[in-house]
Write a protein that holds these residues in place. Structure first.
Motif, PDB file in Angstrom:
ATOM      1  N   UNK A 102      12.991 142.733 -20.675  1.00 58.12           N
ATOM      2  CA  UNK A 102      11.988 142.535 -21.721  1.00 58.12           C
ATOM      3  C   UNK A 102      12.198 143.590 -22.787  1.00 58.12           C
ATOM      4  N   UNK A 103      12.407 143.116 -24.013  1.00 54.38           N
ATOM      5  CA  UNK A 103      12.641 144.022 -25.151  1.00 54.38           C
ATOM      6  C   UNK A 103      13.787 144.992 -24.867  1.00 54.38           C
ATOM      7  N   UNK A 146       9.217 132.825  -9.167  1.00 54.92           N
ATOM      8  CA  UNK A 146       8.824 133.528 -10.396  1.00 54.92           C
ATOM      9  C   UNK A 146       7.825 132.687 -11.170  1.00 54.92           C
ATOM     10  N   UNK A 147       6.725 133.285 -11.566  1.00 57.81           N
ATOM     11  CA  UNK A 147       5.746 132.628 -12.433  1.00 57.81           C
ATOM     12  C   UNK A 147       5.845 133.246 -13.821  1.00 57.81           C
ATOM     13  N   UNK A 148       6.084 132.390 -14.818  1.00 62.44           N
ATOM     14  CA  UNK A 148       6.200 132.848 -16.203  1.00 62.44           C
ATOM     15  C   UNK A 148       4.827 132.806 -16.868  1.00 62.44           C
ATOM     16  N   UNK A 191      12.584 128.124 -18.868  1.00 60.18           N
ATOM     17  CA  UNK A 191      12.926 129.555 -18.866  1.00 60.18           C
ATOM     18  C   UNK A 191      14.260 129.794 -19.563  1.00 60.18           C
ATOM     19  N   UNK A 192      14.370 130.958 -20.180  1.00 65.92           N
ATOM     20  CA  UNK A 192      15.642 131.352 -20.787  1.00 65.92           C
ATOM     21  C   UNK A 192      16.687 131.549 -19.688  1.00 65.92           C
ATOM     22  N   UNK A 246       6.380 138.542 -17.901  1.00 66.54           N
ATOM     23  CA  UNK A 246       5.590 138.428 -19.131  1.00 66.54           C
ATOM     24  C   UNK A 246       6.304 137.536 -20.153  1.00 66.54           C
ATOM     25  N   UNK A 247       5.530 137.094 -21.133  1.00 72.25           N
ATOM     26  CA  UNK A 247       6.083 136.233 -22.174  1.00 72.25           C
ATOM     27  C   UNK A 247       7.234 136.950 -22.885  1.00 72.25           C
ATOM     28  N   UNK A 248       8.324 136.233 -23.075  1.00 70.36           N
ATOM     29  CA  UNK A 248       9.507 136.818 -23.699  1.00 70.36           C
ATOM     30  C   UNK A 248      10.473 137.422 -22.701  1.00 70.36           C
ATOM     31  N   UNK A 249      10.066 137.495 -21.417  1.00 68.59           N
ATOM     32  CA  UNK A 249      10.927 138.087 -20.413  1.00 68.59           C
ATOM     33  C   UNK A 249      11.995 137.114 -19.918  1.00 68.59           C
TER      34      UNK A 249
END
Length: 943
Positions: A757-758, A820-822, A730-731, A772-775
């Motif tokens: 996100x974004x 948390x599930x990515x 994870x980031x 979500x992906x990228x979050x």
């Protein structure tokens, strides 16, 4: 002789009559027999002279002696000659010579009379040439009377040579004086010339001035050149009319060049148009101008004035009055931007609504449509209360009305100005809401934000002590002393950076940043395993390994307890949870005897030096051994004992007839073929198979005479490459500071948790959620709180976060645990990429199609090879019978499953050589696929 003379006389009379436009008098029939007295006795035939005379008398008798003959003497002679001739005829004794003489006299008298004609015929002969002068090319000058003239000429020419004809002639001639007078009056050339000259004399008499003096001189010359004879209507000849026409054209052309071009006329026309334009505007609603100012103009326009006849002085006077009336108009009202100005103490004023931008071309519009451009003067920026940098600029519009009143104008309005000014640390740290300023009671503004300590391996050094405002202003800050606390096995170093100054508008501002560095050497090594069918990993305890160990004191070798033999086919992982000063370790997996695993972790980390703030890079290697119980021996069912098991044609190591569980190893891409060796009479049937990225488990059931045994072979491949779920990291979490007021200085509760996100923050209502992906995991803390996150993998794509929260005053510390599930495209996917049955592709395969019909040569012995992307971390199991094969695919995160069903039937002759549907499974690990073989007597598996 007499006959000849009589005929000649008649012809002369006829000729004379025709030349005068008359018909010759009728003559007696020359062959007729003279009438003789009937005395009842036979008379002798008359002589030729008598017959000739008789005819002459008859012809003379046809002459109407009552007509108005022109030669009365000739009439008297004719009457006498006729009387004599009649007497001669009456006397039958008259000699032929006397008869001939009488005939000659009578004929001569008649010829003389007829030749002289009547008075009317002579008048016609005189008038016709005069009348015909008006016809032909000259007729165009008499467009109205020429028709009557032509009719009269026709009537004169058609008049008969008798008394009635004379009467017709007399009647027509009686009309000629009036007709000729009408022709003269109708003469267009004469009328055109007189009218042109009159108009020219009139225009010249107005004494107007011209910019081009030649036009006036040209007209004067044209008038002077008019011949006096042309103005006398006595001459109506074609030549004269043509000259009249050309002369009139010259005057008209000269007059046209002057028409409305006089300086006084032009000025008047312009003034009149301006006045009439104002009149039209006022007449629309009567509100364009004040009634008092409009009345003089209205009176002027209503008064009679002939501009075409007015001379120079009259035009100039009228023009001046019109101009004065127009200039004296006062506009009734003025407006701008939809607002009407009010008159306050002689000044037109208004306040406009707030604008988002200054008026580009501020213009005042009058009720008459006239406009006035205004001057826009802007005041300095005024800060408002809600957001720093957001305020307004006051504008004042000024000018003077363009009407007679010349009233001063003053219009005010505000323009919204600026965007919210935020603050960041000049090291580029993301601040989110932390960079917002809050207004203080004294009008100053303060912003609280957080930042990081640590620079060049110095945990208490700041990357920058400068604040940068979004308006371009920078503030130099002062660092406070470092404060050290040790929450939950970490070392937390904090310093406060404070700066005072002004923003670009001169507003006092203060920025306060809480800078922190958490030295976190904690590491948790957790041993887990997961079968192809399990949705979640299972954790195995390892002696000496506990949660949140200090990496500095971590040992080099650890061992788990002996594991059940059936777990050799599972996917074994060493999951790592580590603090910020420990890098994500590299994990290598190897195998040893009986399938035991050795998981080797290479760990790089930083240790804190004795001075309490210097970081030193270091590393160590940790090995975790996972032993498995030896395969148990089977007692009984000896008839079902295999003769052997071959691996790539060689005996499987350690084979024993009574040992039914084996583990073999292979390289990452090595092809492995496993074949059970059956004894006579035995039936070998391949059972279910399951596979993960680097392990394959295959079973066979051996039976004979009612006895059976199940043999299991587990293939484990050496690997250092990680699947998508293993590789996923994870980031780094990124928190933000809420603008809401902190409930208390010792508060350790966060305002909210969620993810970014974004660029947008998404709040979660639960401590268990998906991202979500990228979050990026995020949270919203209160001003002054310090938040330090730590993370460990729980299983698959699910991570466990502990958020350590230090209160603003530093007196309290608490943790909040998040699960948390990515979600990523790879680890959430569960699908096959292809299927082969007996080494042939399934016809029409599509990953989204879940069911197929297939035909095989032998339903008791067929091979199914599904393909899938093993590096995504997905796993699959296969269950087969002679009529059906079911493939179950599970995603790496355990949240997605797909089941493919194959209905199997025996192929007919027509099916030979064609593609097949989904069937039995062979797992080809080296190629990223799996396979399985179903057979009554023997099963071979490519693994």
């Amino acid at each position: 002789m007499t006959s000849h003379v009589t005929r000649a006389t008649a012809m002369l009379v006829a000729a004379a009559s025709l030349s005068a436009g008359l018909s010759a008098p009728a003559m007696a029939d020359e062959t007729a027999t003279p009438a003789m007295a009937d005395n009842g006795t036979t008379q002798p035939a008359p002589s030729k002279p008598r017959e000739t005379l008789q005819k002459a008398v008859e012809q003379a008798g046809k002459v109407d002696r009552t007509r108005n003959w022109k030669d009365q003497d000739a009439l008297t002679t004719f009457v006498s000659a006729l009387t004599t001739a009649q007497a001669k005829l009456a006397d039958q004794t008259t000699a032929d010579a006397d008869l001939t003489a009488a005939e000659t006299a009578l004929t001569a008298a008649q010829e003389r009379l007829v030749k002289a004609g009547t008075v009317e015929q002579d008048a016609r002969a005189q008038k016709l040439p005069e009348l015909e002068a008006y016809t032909g090319d000259n007729a165009k000058y008499y467009p109205h009377a020429i028709g009557e003239l032509n009719k009269s000429i026709t009537n004169l020419k058609d008049a008969t040579d008798d008394k009635m004809g004379d009467q017709t002639i007399e009647s027509e001639i009686g009309k000629l004086d009036d007709l000729i007078a009408s022709l003269k009056k109708d003469n267009t050339a004469f009328n055109r010339l007189t009218a042109a000259k009159k108009a020219a004399d009139k225009e010249l008499g107005r004494n107007l001035s011209y910019k081009d003096s030649d036009v006036k001189q040209t007209l004067q010359k044209a008038v002077n050149d008019v011949d006096a004879t042309l103005l006398n209507d006595a001459d109506q000849t074609l030549a004269t009319n043509q000259k009249r026409d050309s002369t009139a054209e010259t005057i008209e052309r000269a007059l046209g060049n002057m028409k409305d071009k006089g300086d006084e006329t032009v000025a008047y026309r312009n003034a009149l148009k301006a006045a009439q334009d104002k009149q039209k505007i006022q007449q629309k609603d009567g509100k364009a101008y004040t009634s008092e100012s409009y009345k003089p103009l209205d009176d002027l326009l209503k008064a009679d004035f002939n501009a075409d006849d007015a001379d120079r002085d009259a035009l100039s006077e009228r023009t001046e009055k019109l101009n004065q009336a127009v200039e004296g108009l006062i506009v009734a009202s003025w407006s701008i931007d939809g607002k009407t100005l009010s008159n306050a103490d002689g000044t037109l004023t208004a306040t406009l609504d707030r604008k988002t931008a200054a008026l580009e071309h501020p213009t005042l519009t009058g009720s008459d449509g006239s406009t006035v451009s205004l001057t826009d003067t802007a005041e300095p920026f005024t800060q408002e209360n809600d957001q720093l940098g957001v305020g307004h600029i006051a504008h004042t519009l000024s000018g003077t009305t363009a009407d007679a009143a010349k009233t001063a104008i003053r219009v005010t309005y505000d323009v919204a100005s600026g965007t919210e000014t935020t603050v960041t640390l000049d090291d580029g740290s993301k601040t989110g809401a932390a960079g917002k300023f809050t207004r203080n009671e004294d009008g100053s503004w303060t912003a609280n934000l957080t930042g990081a300590l640590g620079k060049d391996l110095d945990a208490t050094a700041a990357a920058s002590t400068t604040f940068r405002l979004s308006d371009g202003t920078t503030l130099d800050g002062t660092l406070g002393d470092a404060v050290t606390t040790t929450p939950n096995g970490t070392t937390l170093l904090t310093r406060t950076l404070t700066a005072d100054g002004k923003d670009s508008h001169g507003t006092p501002v203060k920025a306060v940043a809480t800078l922190s560095y958490t030295y976190d050497p904690r590491i948790s090594l957790t041993l887990t395993h997961k079968s192809g069918t399990a949705e979640n990993s299972q954790t195995v305890a390892v002696d000496g390994l506990t949660a949140d160990m200090d990496v500095n004191t971590l040992g080099s070798v650890y061992s788990a307890g002996v594991q059940e033999r059936g777990l050799t086919g599972d996917q074994w992982e060493l999951n790592v949870k580590h603090g910020a000063n420990v890098s994500n370790p590299t994990i290598a997996v190897t195998t040893s005897g009986e399938g035991s695993r050795i998981l080797v972790a290479t760990i790089r980390y930083q240790r804190l030096d004795a001075d309490g703030h210097t970081l030193v890079n270091d590393s160590k290697i940790v090995r975790v051994n996972v032993p498995f119980a030896a395969a148990p021996k089977v007692i009984g069912n000896d008839k079902a004992a295999l003769a052997g098991i071959k691996v790539n044609g060689q005996d499987i190591p350690g084979f024993s007839a009574d040992k039914v569980d084996y583990t073999i190893t292979a390289g990452k891409d090595e092809r492995v073929k496993v074949s059970p060796v059956a004894r006579d009479g035995q039936t070998v049937v391949a059972g279910d198979s399951r596979q993960t990225a680097f392990t394959t488990v295959q079973t066979w059931t051996v039976s004979k005479d009612g006895e059976s045994r199940t043999y299991t072979v587990t293939l484990v491949r050496d690997h250092t490459e990680k699947t998508a779920d293993e590789k996923f990291t994870p980031a780094e979490p990124a928190g933000q500071v809420s603008k809401a007021e902190n409930p208390s200085d010792d508060n350790t509760a966060l305002e909210s948790v969620g993810y970014m996100l974004d660029g947008a923050y998404h709040k979660s209502d639960s401590d268990e959620f998906t991202i979500p992906e990228g979050g990026i995991l995020s949270w919203s803390s209160y001003a002054g709180q310090v938040v330090q996150p730590t993370v460990e993998r729980d299983h698959g794509m699910t991570f466990r976060y502990e958020l350590g929260v230090l209160s603003k005053d530093g007196t309290k510390y608490a943790t909040r645990v998040l699960t948390v599930t990515y979600l990523t495209a790879d680890t959430h996917r569960a699908e096959l990429t292809g299927i082969k049955v007996d080494r042939r592709d399934v016809a029409g395969f599509d990953p989204k199609t879940m069911e197929y019909d297939v035909r095989v040569d032998n339903p008791e012995r067929y091979v199914v090879t599904p393909s899938f992307d093993k590096m995504t971390g997905m796993s699959l199991t296969v269950h087969k019978t002679a009529s059906q094969a079911v493939i179950k695919v599970t995603s790496a995160d355990g949240l997605t499953q797909a089941t493919y069903t194959l209905d199997v039937s025996k192929a007919t002759l027509a099916d030979t050589g064609t593609g097949v549907g989904l069937g039995s499974l062979i797992f080809l690990l080296a190629a990223g696929a799996v396979g399985s073989l179903l057979s009554r007597r023997r099963g071979t598996a490519e693994m």
